[in-house]
Motif scaffolding. Structure first.
Motif, PDB file in Angstrom:
ATOM      1  N   ARG A   1      -0.111  14.173   5.999  1.00 23.50           N
ATOM      2  CA  ARG A   1      -1.166  13.651   5.126  1.00 23.50           C
ATOM      3  C   ARG A   1      -0.568  12.977   3.893  1.00 23.50           C
ATOM      4  O   ARG A   1      -1.034  11.907   3.460  1.00 23.50           O
ATOM      5  CB  ARG A   1      -2.113  14.781   4.719  1.00 23.50           C
ATOM      6  N   ARG A   2       0.478  13.580   3.343  1.00 20.17           N
ATOM      7  CA  ARG A   2       1.158  12.971   2.188  1.00 20.17           C
ATOM      8  C   ARG A   2       1.797  11.639   2.578  1.00 20.17           C
ATOM      9  O   ARG A   2       1.684  10.642   1.847  1.00 20.17           O
ATOM     10  CB  ARG A   2       2.212  13.940   1.652  1.00 20.17           C
ATOM     11  N   MET A   3       2.467  11.609   3.727  1.00 21.06           N
ATOM     12  CA  MET A   3       3.112  10.382   4.190  1.00 21.06           C
ATOM     13  C   MET A   3       2.085   9.286   4.440  1.00 21.06           C
ATOM     14  O   MET A   3       2.323   8.108   4.140  1.00 21.06           O
ATOM     15  CB  MET A   3       3.911  10.659   5.462  1.00 21.06           C
ATOM     16  N   ARG A   4       0.942   9.650   4.988  1.00 20.07           N
ATOM     17  CA  ARG A   4      -0.100   8.656   5.255  1.00 20.07           C
ATOM     18  C   ARG A   4      -0.559   7.999   3.950  1.00 20.07           C
ATOM     19  O   ARG A   4      -0.743   6.784   3.888  1.00 20.07           O
ATOM     20  CB  ARG A   4      -1.272   9.300   5.991  1.00 20.07           C
ATOM     21  N   ARG A   5      -0.722   8.802   2.910  1.00 16.56           N
ATOM     22  CA  ARG A   5      -1.117   8.243   1.608  1.00 16.56           C
ATOM     23  C   ARG A   5      -0.029   7.323   1.050  1.00 16.56           C
ATOM     24  O   ARG A   5      -0.324   6.225   0.551  1.00 16.56           O
ATOM     25  CB  ARG A   5      -1.409   9.374   0.612  1.00 16.56           C
ATOM     26  N   LEU A   6       1.220   7.769   1.126  1.00 17.00           N
ATOM     27  CA  LEU A   6       2.328   6.961   0.615  1.00 17.00           C
ATOM     28  C   LEU A   6       2.436   5.635   1.363  1.00 17.00           C
ATOM     29  O   LEU A   6       2.594   4.574   0.742  1.00 17.00           O
ATOM     30  CB  LEU A   6       3.644   7.738   0.742  1.00 17.00           C
ATOM     31  N   GLN A   7       2.371   5.704   2.689  1.00 10.01           N
ATOM     32  CA  GLN A   7       2.551   4.481   3.473  1.00 10.01           C
ATOM     33  C   GLN A   7       1.374   3.534   3.301  1.00 10.01           C
ATOM     34  O   GLN A   7       1.559   2.304   3.293  1.00 10.01           O
ATOM     35  CB  GLN A   7       2.763   4.823   4.953  1.00 10.01           C
ATOM     36  N   GLN A   8       0.191   4.070   3.157  1.00  8.61           N
ATOM     37  CA  GLN A   8      -0.956   3.188   2.923  1.00  8.61           C
ATOM     38  C   GLN A   8      -0.824   2.499   1.564  1.00  8.61           C
ATOM     39  O   GLN A   8      -1.156   1.308   1.433  1.00  8.61           O
ATOM     40  CB  GLN A   8      -2.263   3.970   2.991  1.00  8.61           C
ATOM     41  N   ALA A   9      -0.317   3.219   0.556  1.00  8.00           N
ATOM     42  CA  ALA A   9      -0.104   2.595  -0.752  1.00  8.00           C
ATOM     43  C   ALA A   9       0.935   1.487  -0.659  1.00  8.00           C
ATOM     44  O   ALA A   9       0.788   0.420  -1.286  1.00  8.00           O
ATOM     45  CB  ALA A   9       0.335   3.654  -1.765  1.00  8.00           C
ATOM     46  N   ARG A  10       1.986   1.716   0.128  1.00  9.81           N
ATOM     47  CA  ARG A  10       3.003   0.676   0.292  1.00  9.81           C
ATOM     48  C   ARG A  10       2.440  -0.529   1.039  1.00  9.81           C
ATOM     49  O   ARG A  10       2.722  -1.683   0.689  1.00  9.81           O
ATOM     50  CB  ARG A  10       4.206   1.260   1.038  1.00  9.81           C
ATOM     51  N   GLN A  11       1.648  -0.248   2.063  1.00  7.24           N
ATOM     52  CA  GLN A  11       1.065  -1.368   2.795  1.00  7.24           C
ATOM     53  C   GLN A  11       0.124  -2.167   1.895  1.00  7.24           C
ATOM     54  O   GLN A  11       0.117  -3.406   1.931  1.00  7.24           O
ATOM     55  CB  GLN A  11       0.301  -0.885   4.027  1.00  7.24           C
ATOM     56  N   THR A  12      -0.673  -1.478   1.094  1.00  6.08           N
ATOM     57  CA  THR A  12      -1.576  -2.168   0.172  1.00  6.08           C
ATOM     58  C   THR A  12      -0.788  -3.044  -0.793  1.00  6.08           C
ATOM     59  O   THR A  12      -1.170  -4.196  -1.076  1.00  6.08           O
ATOM     60  CB  THR A  12      -2.418  -1.146  -0.609  1.00  6.08           C
TER      61      THR A  12
END
Length: 500
Positions: free
Chosen positions: A384-395
């Motif tokens: 769940r933490r990784m999903r948030r981090l990667q979505q922020a990077r993609q954004t």
């Protein structure tokens, strides 16, 4: 006595030259302590007198420094004096070429013909690298993993023996519960095989299910390491075209002789399409009619941003033909070499036997540690933490592309995963090498799309725009911004150069 002395001199000379070679290649680094003569002799099965003689000669020649009561150490300049290891260990001039004297097997020749270069994954420190595959070391759950490893070591059995080739039963049971909860997979722990990453899973499938000359359906563009796995065992690849929804399954109707199909339905690699339910059913109906196997590579399904979870092919399979492949390389680390397969019941025994022949089983310590992370919820929290981090990077990437390239950049595959494909319609695909070089000069590494098209596919030469496979998992948002700004500058430079 003379023959014994001659033999001792021969051993001394060989050991002297070996130690010099190890100094030259850095095994014995400058200032490093040398093994004691007693320990070296015991390890090599030599007399202590022989090793002492060699050390005395090395000291006399300036390669090591000795002090009473202290370990001998490699002297400054020893590597330079020793010369290159190639010169010390060179092949005799009268040796015949290996390819003439000892030919490779047919499989070995096919692998050699693939021309796979030795990877060089580390970019220069000055480069901003939009590579797909590596993860940021700062994202690894070091504390949780270390705690789990220590706990796993405390659980070590008094009897150290080979484990089940399918992997630790604790990990398989924990993984079965995890897959049921997160992917809706109804399977037993008996169907799960732990492998050294998804590439080993593909190799096992190719080895057990494909004979030389068999047809294998693959996506194009697609995951080239999967293509290579099948080609190594003599498969003839047949290509499924890709659109915005993934593999075009209507092309399966003409593949009546294919023994196997390899697909990435949840996030098509590299274009990012999500295979809709109608195509999933069409694929499985074809497999049932053709008595073919289907490999479902679920390589990064943890990262869903704008799509809801769809039923896996394995969940829809009524023919017992789907092999589900997953990996922990995209959530934990590629260096752990941990993946898994969920097999149809009919394949459990042959794949278990093949796994035993291949490597007995994956390393048990990391399997026990991962089982603990799955059991106590640490892995789910990490994902769940990784999903948030990667979505922020993609954004950050998407916003930077909009700011610096605007309508010049078209993005594919942003609904999930750890990369997107950036299309640049103002440049042709043939300009990709020029763009890579222009970006490199500005300190940015970008990765062209064209190499992911199979060179023998009939549509490889069709006109298409320049494309870049753009990963973001390795980079922080502020670095992504800087990298896209430099990329945009390279694009403008190239556009101007091509219009002159």
């Amino acid at each position: 006595m003379a023959s014994l002395q001659h033999r001792r001199l021969g051993l001394s000379h060989a050991l002297y030259e070996e130690i010099r070679a190890r100094m030259a290649d850095g095994t014995y680094a400058i200032g490093a302590p040398m093994p004691s003569t007693r320990a070296f002799a015991a390890e090599r099965g030599l007399s202590r007198a022989t090793v002492t003689l060699v050390y005395e000669q090395l000291a006399a020649d300036g390669f090591i420094e000795t002090r009473p009561g202290a370990a001998s150490r490699v002297a400054n300049g020893a590597a330079a004096m020793a010369g290159s290891p190639q010169s010390l260990l060179s092949v005799p001039s009268n040796a015949k070429p290996a390819h003439l004297a000892r030919p490779l097997s047919a499989i070995g020749q096919r692998i050699a013909a693939l021309g796979l270069a030795t990877p060089n994954p580390t970019a220069g420190a000055q480069n901003i690298d939009f590579v797909y595959g590596p993860l940021s070391g700062a994202d690894f759950p070091t504390l949780a993993w270390t705690k789990a490893l220590r706990a796993a070591e405390r659980q070590r059995s008094n009897r150290l023996e080979y484990d089940d080739p399918r992997g630790s039963i604790a990990l398989r049971a924990a993984l079965q519960a995890h897959l049921s909860r997160t992917r809706g997979l109804a399977c037993s722990a008996e169907q799960i095989v732990i492998v050294s990453g998804s590439q080993q899973a593909l190799d096992l499938c190719a080895r057990l299910l494909v004979d030389p000359g068999d047809e294998v359906a693959v996506e194009n563009p697609g995951y080239r390491m999967a293509h290579h796995a099948f080609e190594a065992y003599g498969a003839r690849l047949r290509f499924l075209a890709i659109d915005e929804h993934g593999a075009k399954t209507d092309g399966l109707d003409c593949l009546t002789n294919a023994k196997l199909a390899y697909v990435t339905p949840t996030h098509q690699f590299p274009l990012g399409g999500f295979l809709p339910i109608g195509r999933r059913r069409q694929l499985l109906e074809w497999a049932g009619r053709s008595k073919a196997w289907v490999i479902e590579d679920d390589y990064d399904s943890e990262y869903r941003y704008a799509v809801r979870p769809e039923a896996t092919l394995l969940s829809l399979d009524a023919h017992g033909c789907v092999i589900h492949v997953g990996t922990f390389s995209k959530t934990l680390s590629p260096q752990l070499r941990l993946g898994y397969m969920v097999l149809p019941p009919s394949l459990i025994e042959p794949f278990t036997a093949a796994k035993r022949v291949t490597d007995r089983h994956a390393a048990t310590g990391v399997q026990r540690a991962l089982a603990l992370l799955l059991e106590d919820g640490s892995y789910d929290r990490h994902v769940r933490r990784m999903r948030r981090l990667q979505q922020a990077r993609q954004t950050a990437l998407l916003q930077a592309l909009q700011r610096h390239l605007g309508a010049k950049a078209q993005v594919q595959g942003a609904a999930s995963g750890l990369h997107v494909v950036v299309r640049l319609p103002s440049l042709p695909a043939s300009a990709e090498p020029l763009l890579v070089a222009a970006a490199q000069r500005l300190g940015v590494r970008v990765h062209p799309l064209s190499p992911l098209f199979h060179p023998q596919a009939p549509d490889r030469a069709l006109p298409r725009p320049c494309g870049l496979v753009t990963g973001y998992a390795l980079l922080q948002p502020e670095v992504i911004e800087k990298g896209v700004e430099r990329l945009a500058h390279a694009v403008r430079e190239l556009e101007q150069a091509l219009t002159r």
